[in-house]
Design a protein around this motif. Structure first.
Motif, PDB file in Angstrom:
ATOM      1  N   UNK A 155       0.823  -1.212   0.000  1.00  0.00           N
ATOM      2  CA  UNK A 155       0.000   0.000   0.000  1.00  0.00           C
ATOM      3  C   UNK A 155       0.851   1.254   0.000  1.00  0.00           C
ATOM      4  N   UNK A 156       1.915   1.273   0.800  1.00  0.00           N
ATOM      5  CA  UNK A 156       2.786   2.439   0.854  1.00  0.00           C
ATOM      6  C   UNK A 156       3.494   2.668  -0.476  1.00  0.00           C
ATOM      7  N   UNK A 157       3.685   1.598  -1.235  1.00  0.00           N
ATOM      8  CA  UNK A 157       4.361   1.711  -2.531  1.00  0.00           C
ATOM      9  C   UNK A 157       3.416   2.144  -3.637  1.00  0.00           C
ATOM     10  N   UNK A 158       2.176   1.677  -3.572  1.00  0.00           N
ATOM     11  CA  UNK A 158       1.224   1.871  -4.669  1.00  0.00           C
ATOM     12  C   UNK A 158       0.384   3.130  -4.515  1.00  0.00           C
ATOM     13  N   UNK A 159      -0.136   3.389  -3.307  1.00  0.00           N
ATOM     14  CA  UNK A 159      -1.127   4.453  -3.134  1.00  0.00           C
ATOM     15  C   UNK A 159      -0.520   5.837  -3.327  1.00  0.00           C
ATOM     16  N   UNK A 160      -1.280   6.682  -3.995  1.00  0.00           N
ATOM     17  CA  UNK A 160      -0.819   8.036  -4.302  1.00  0.00           C
ATOM     18  C   UNK A 160      -1.952   9.037  -4.099  1.00  0.00           C
ATOM     19  N   UNK A 161      -1.581  10.297  -3.866  1.00  0.00           N
ATOM     20  CA  UNK A 161      -2.558  11.371  -3.802  1.00  0.00           C
ATOM     21  C   UNK A 161      -3.094  11.605  -2.409  1.00  0.00           C
ATOM     22  N   UNK A 162      -3.858  12.683  -2.243  1.00  0.00           N
ATOM     23  CA  UNK A 162      -4.368  13.074  -0.911  1.00  0.00           C
ATOM     24  C   UNK A 162      -5.539  12.212  -0.429  1.00  0.00           C
ATOM     25  N   UNK A 163      -6.187  11.490  -1.337  1.00  0.00           N
ATOM     26  CA  UNK A 163      -7.371  10.706  -0.951  1.00  0.00           C
ATOM     27  C   UNK A 163      -7.316   9.322  -1.602  1.00  0.00           C
ATOM     28  N   UNK A 164      -6.348   8.498  -1.215  1.00  0.00           N
ATOM     29  CA  UNK A 164      -6.233   7.174  -1.851  1.00  0.00           C
ATOM     30  C   UNK A 164      -7.390   6.265  -1.456  1.00  0.00           C
ATOM     31  N   UNK A 165      -7.726   5.340  -2.340  1.00  0.00           N
ATOM     32  CA  UNK A 165      -8.852   4.435  -2.116  1.00  0.00           C
ATOM     33  C   UNK A 165      -8.412   2.996  -2.363  1.00  0.00           C
ATOM     34  N   UNK A 166      -8.802   2.125  -1.450  1.00  0.00           N
ATOM     35  CA  UNK A 166      -8.513   0.697  -1.554  1.00  0.00           C
ATOM     36  C   UNK A 166      -9.830  -0.051  -1.624  1.00  0.00           C
ATOM     37  N   UNK A 167      -9.944  -0.978  -2.555  1.00  0.00           N
ATOM     38  CA  UNK A 167     -11.139  -1.822  -2.671  1.00  0.00           C
ATOM     39  C   UNK A 167     -10.869  -3.168  -2.018  1.00  0.00           C
TER      40      UNK A 167
END
Length: 458
Positions: A175-187
């Protein structure tokens, strides 16, 4: 002198060793077998009953663990003194915890002890005083690559593996590697491992639930999560959904992979609970540039080592390795060397096979007692999903079970906070308790399932 006692096996609906163990218990209770009586040698009794020596040995072992029998090295197997039997009965813990799977000790603890001594004797002062580096754990990564040799997760080398402190740490790294931006979303799937949600929350990500059908996650809902909410990562377990044990079908995996490829969606495949053969390809194989494979040694050997691993997409390995280095520099050298020593031990495959066999056995015991109800199970998965009969709600069932000495996990722990939970519970295999204690706890759960308590609220 050996007793002249001769058992009569009634194996209808039971394994032969269980039938023999029951017969011995009945003999002790009836006074046919008295304290101090020596039972026939394993091979002699096996010959008289036309069963294998292993069947007799297994029955003797179960009863010795219960305290019904006592084994003396070189002397034989005897009926225990009555006081010893009574004391043994009270050795069972008051509460049986079946919340989380516990790996049975089939020799791995001894391997760990020996490996600790070997590592202590072989490691230099420099090994024990320096910060770890990625080059230091290369031998362990090679050993894990060999460990995963038969898994359908695509082409990869030891260089594509990044080590972590357990699978939960591995999820955080992805998650720390992939997620970007101020409002990341995980499904995530709407009914799934709560660690996905907790890891996302620690990464300040919003979580979107994806509904499922009998084939797996619903593709249209996953597409909506990407298009409408900007989901960047989908966390799933294609082989064994925790807690429902559902497997994503091969066709559905390919639909999801095609969608992910088209929309640039990363997919992390958590494979911690698969200790038997895989049913189809992992998303790391189906999505070479977007699929991440996560697993650990916790469910197959021991959770004490806290060693997890990620197989990253080829072009993201440097990014993932950098995330790990920034987080904790890497596994400590003593931990890496200890794990390597265990993995390289020639006995490890035999131990792993015995662990799997014991889990298979305990799952079958549970199914034999609970099978009259709506139970989902697989012999290679150390938990069962029990849909509760009408009259039970998950919360009231778990409270009542705990009051009667058995702790299980409610379905409410596997859904998102604003989602509705089904009336079901997860019952885990606890390999650290006596098999008879485990079976007694399962029987207690069956009694509760057989007698629902209708709740009326006003």
């Amino acid at each position: 002198m050996d007793t002249k006692w001769q058992p009569t096996l009634n194996t209808v609906g039971r394994s032969k060793y269980k039938a023999l163990a029951d017969n011995i218990r009945e003999g002790v209770a009836a006074g046919t077998l008295l304290s101090g009586d020596r039972l026939p040698p394993v091979r002699d009794l096996a010959y008289r009953l036309s069963v294998t020596p292993g069947t007799v040995a297994r029955a003797y072992t179960v009863l010795t663990e219960e305290g019904v029998l006592q084994a003396g090295v070189g002397r034989g197997t005897f009926v225990a003194e009555a006081a010893t039997q009574a004391d043994s009965a009270h050795d069972w813990p008051t509460t049986l915890t079946l919340r989380s799977p516990q790996v049975p000790d089939m020799g791995q603890s001894q391997l760990l002890r020996e490996a600790m001594q070997t590592c202590a004797d072989s490691m230099t002062a420099q090994d024990l005083l320096m910060y770890p580096s990625r080059m230091d754990d290369l031998p362990l990564r090679r050993a894990l690559r060999h460990w995963m040799a038969d898994l359908p997760i695509g082409n990869f080398t030891a260089e594509d593996i990044v080590l972590s402190h357990g699978a939960q740490s591995a999820l955080m790294l992805v998650m720390q590697t992939v997620l970007r931006g101020p409002d990341p979303v995980v499904a995530v799937e709407s009914l799934t491992y709560p660690g996905f949600r907790r890891a996302a929350e620690l990464c300040r990500a919003r979580v979107i639930g994806i509904g499922c059908d009998t084939e797996g996650p619903i593709v249209a809902e996953l597409e909506a999560a990407v298009r409408d909410h900007g989901a960047q990562l989908f966390c799933t377990s294609s082989e064994v959904n925790n807690p429902t044990l559902r497997t994503t079908s091969p066709a559905r995996r390919r639909e999801i992979a095609a969608l992910a490829q088209r929309l640039g969606l990363h997919v992390v495949d958590d494979d911690c609970y698969t200790i038997g053969p895989h049913r189809d390809e992992s998303y790391h194989s189906l999505l070479p540039n977007l699929g991440w494979y996560v697993s650990s040694l916790s469910k197959s050997l021991t959770p004490a080592l806290r060693v997890g691993y990620v197989v990253a997409p080829l072009d993201r390995v440097p990014d993932l390795a950098r995330t790990a280095a920034f987080s904790y520099f890497g596994l400590s050298r003593p931990l890496a060397e200890l794990t390597l020593a265990v993995m390289n031990d020639p006995r490890i495959l035999s131990v792993a096979a015995k662990i799997r066999a014991r889990i298979n056995e305990m799952v079958r015991v549970a199914v034999n007692h609970l099978g009259g109800h709506n139970v989902t199970w697989h012999q290679d998965v150390p938990f069962l999903w029990v849909s509760l009969p009408q009259g039970w709600r998950a919360s009231s069932f778990t409270r009542t079970a705990e009051a009667q000495g058995v702790i299980v996990k409610s379905s409410e722990e596997f859904v998102l906070r604003d989602a509705r939970a089904p009336h079901a519970v997860r019952v885990a295999v606890n390999g650290l308790v006596d098999p008879a204690r485990f079976e007694a706890g399962i029987i207690q759960l069956r009694k509760l399932l057989d007698n629902p308590r209708e709740e009326i609220t006003v």
